[in-house]
Design a protein around this motif. Structure first.
Motif, PDB file in Angstrom:
ATOM      1  N   ARG A  88       0.843  -1.216   0.000  1.00 60.06           N
ATOM      2  CA  ARG A  88       0.000   0.000   0.000  1.00 60.06           C
ATOM      3  C   ARG A  88       0.876   1.263   0.000  1.00 60.06           C
ATOM      4  NH1 ARG A  88      -3.421  -1.479   3.214  1.00 60.06           N
ATOM      5  NH2 ARG A  88      -5.268  -1.413   1.944  1.00 60.06           N
ATOM      6  N   GLN A  89       1.858   1.319   0.872  1.00 63.96           N
ATOM      7  CA  GLN A  89       2.734   2.497   0.944  1.00 63.96           C
ATOM      8  C   GLN A  89       3.515   2.689  -0.358  1.00 63.96           C
ATOM      9  OE1 GLN A  89       4.820   1.549   4.587  1.00 63.96           O
ATOM     10  NE2 GLN A  89       3.681   3.125   5.691  1.00 63.96           N
ATOM     11  N   GLU A  92       1.119   4.018  -3.080  1.00 66.80           N
ATOM     12  CA  GLU A  92       0.769   5.424  -2.833  1.00 66.80           C
ATOM     13  C   GLU A  92       1.923   6.345  -3.222  1.00 66.80           C
ATOM     14  OE1 GLU A  92      -0.584   5.956   1.208  1.00 66.80           O
ATOM     15  OE2 GLU A  92      -2.259   4.562   0.926  1.00 66.80           O
ATOM     16  N   GLU A  93       3.128   6.004  -2.788  1.00 68.58           N
ATOM     17  CA  GLU A  93       4.287   6.846  -3.093  1.00 68.58           C
ATOM     18  C   GLU A  93       4.591   6.862  -4.590  1.00 68.58           C
ATOM     19  OE1 GLU A  93       7.300   5.353  -0.446  1.00 68.58           O
ATOM     20  OE2 GLU A  93       6.169   6.033   1.304  1.00 68.58           O
ATOM     21  N   ILE A  96       1.908   9.081  -6.316  1.00 66.48           N
ATOM     22  CA  ILE A  96       2.152  10.509  -6.045  1.00 66.48           C
ATOM     23  C   ILE A  96       3.352  11.008  -6.852  1.00 66.48           C
ATOM     24  CG2 ILE A  96       2.962  12.131  -4.276  1.00 66.48           C
ATOM     25  CD1 ILE A  96       1.069  10.572  -2.318  1.00 66.48           C
ATOM     26  N   ALA A 166      -2.631  13.469  -2.038  1.00 64.65           N
ATOM     27  CA  ALA A 166      -2.275  12.349  -1.164  1.00 64.65           C
ATOM     28  C   ALA A 166      -3.488  11.588  -0.628  1.00 64.65           C
ATOM     29  CB  ALA A 166      -1.390  12.819  -0.023  1.00 64.65           C
ATOM     30  N   SER A 167      -4.511  12.290  -0.149  1.00 60.84           N
ATOM     31  CA  SER A 167      -5.671  11.576   0.406  1.00 60.84           C
ATOM     32  C   SER A 167      -6.455  10.867  -0.696  1.00 60.84           C
ATOM     33  CB  SER A 167      -6.571  12.531   1.186  1.00 60.84           C
ATOM     34  OG  SER A 167      -7.097  13.521   0.322  1.00 60.84           O
ATOM     35  N   VAL A 169      -5.137   9.711  -3.502  1.00 61.92           N
ATOM     36  CA  VAL A 169      -4.316   8.566  -3.882  1.00 61.92           C
ATOM     37  C   VAL A 169      -4.526   7.421  -2.892  1.00 61.92           C
ATOM     38  CG1 VAL A 169      -1.926   7.715  -4.006  1.00 61.92           C
ATOM     39  CG2 VAL A 169      -2.558   9.821  -5.181  1.00 61.92           C
ATOM     40  N   ALA A 170      -4.499   7.724  -1.598  1.00 63.92           N
ATOM     41  CA  ALA A 170      -4.690   6.688  -0.582  1.00 63.92           C
ATOM     42  C   ALA A 170      -6.026   5.976  -0.775  1.00 63.92           C
ATOM     43  CB  ALA A 170      -4.604   7.304   0.809  1.00 63.92           C
ATOM     44  N   HIS A 171      -7.074   6.738  -1.062  1.00 68.02           N
ATOM     45  CA  HIS A 171      -8.395   6.151  -1.280  1.00 68.02           C
ATOM     46  C   HIS A 171      -8.394   5.251  -2.521  1.00 68.02           C
ATOM     47  CE1 HIS A 171     -12.732   5.756  -1.523  1.00 68.02           C
ATOM     48  NE2 HIS A 171     -12.681   6.219  -2.772  1.00 68.02           N
ATOM     49  N   VAL A 173      -5.780   3.813  -4.032  1.00 69.19           N
ATOM     50  CA  VAL A 173      -4.927   2.637  -3.804  1.00 69.19           C
ATOM     51  C   VAL A 173      -5.679   1.615  -2.963  1.00 69.19           C
ATOM     52  CG1 VAL A 173      -2.849   1.816  -2.606  1.00 69.19           C
ATOM     53  CG2 VAL A 173      -2.708   3.753  -4.187  1.00 69.19           C
ATOM     54  N   ASP A 174      -6.424   2.077  -1.973  1.00 61.42           N
ATOM     55  CA  ASP A 174      -7.222   1.167  -1.156  1.00 61.42           C
ATOM     56  C   ASP A 174      -8.244   0.423  -2.020  1.00 61.42           C
ATOM     57  OD1 ASP A 174      -7.780   0.129   1.473  1.00 61.42           O
ATOM     58  OD2 ASP A 174      -9.683   1.225   1.356  1.00 61.42           O
TER      59      ASP A 174
END
Length: 183
Positions: A88-89, A92-93, A96, A166-167, A169-171, A173-174
């Motif tokens: 996940r990390q 995300e990276e 981004i 960032a937020s 992307v996190a969503h 990726v999830d």
């Protein structure tokens, strides 16, 4: 990154091209005419194409340090980290850092095949993490690294113009990882 075997003037030209490309890509995106990069670098278009025969090779070179950083950060977290969290990390990276230049995401699959140290590191680390998650029975066995790059590209395209990606992307990726989970 200094290219081995280049004369001093050739290396200066290469560095000028990279600086100009970075500036223009950040200002206007990776799709700008390469003639503008050459003009800003104060070199001829032939000089640019001798060093970087395609737009994707120039994008790979300007993204090299970012990609190296993503891969090195992921490796530094260690093998003890939960495989799903590590993946996940990393995703995300990568998303981004791929959304930094407008148009980079659209050609990410081609860009990472250019063999720069950053491209090779991203590929190696991504494949390692995918293997770990598959071995742990977390991610489906039919998922490939190419699948991941395709979806990371889509995520990066979706957030290219966001002011705070960032937020988002996190969503996204999830959502991606939920779709890849073993059922």
């Amino acid at each position: 990154m200094i290219e081995a075997g280049l004369r001093a003037d050739a290396e200066r030209n290469r560095q000028s091209i990279l600086v100009a490309a970075e500036e223009l890509f950040l200002e206007r995106g990776g799709g700008i005419p390469l003639e503008e990069v050459a003009k800003r670098a104060k070199v001829g278009i032939g000089t640019l194409y001798r060093r970087f025969p395609t737009r994707e090779s120039l994008l790979a070179a300007t993204s090299n340090e970012r990609f190296l950083s993503v891969a090195e950060t992921s490796c530094a977290r260690g093998r003890d980290q939960d495989p799903a969290d590590a993946m996940r990390q990393f995703l995300e990276e990568l998303a981004i850092n791929t959304s930094v230049y407008q148009s980079l995401a659209a050609s990410l699959g081609t860009v990472i095949q250019h063999g720069t140290p950053g491209c090779m590191a991203i590929t190696s680390e991504g494949q390692r993490l995918l293997g770990r998650t598959q071995e742990a029975g977390i991610i489906r066995s039919d998922a490939t690294f190419d699948d991941i790059i395709c979806v990371v590209s889509a995520i990066a395209i979706a957030v290219e113009k966001d002011t705070a990606p960032a937020s988002r992307v996190a969503h996204l990726v999830d959502l991606l990882l939920n779709g890849m989970l073993v059922r």
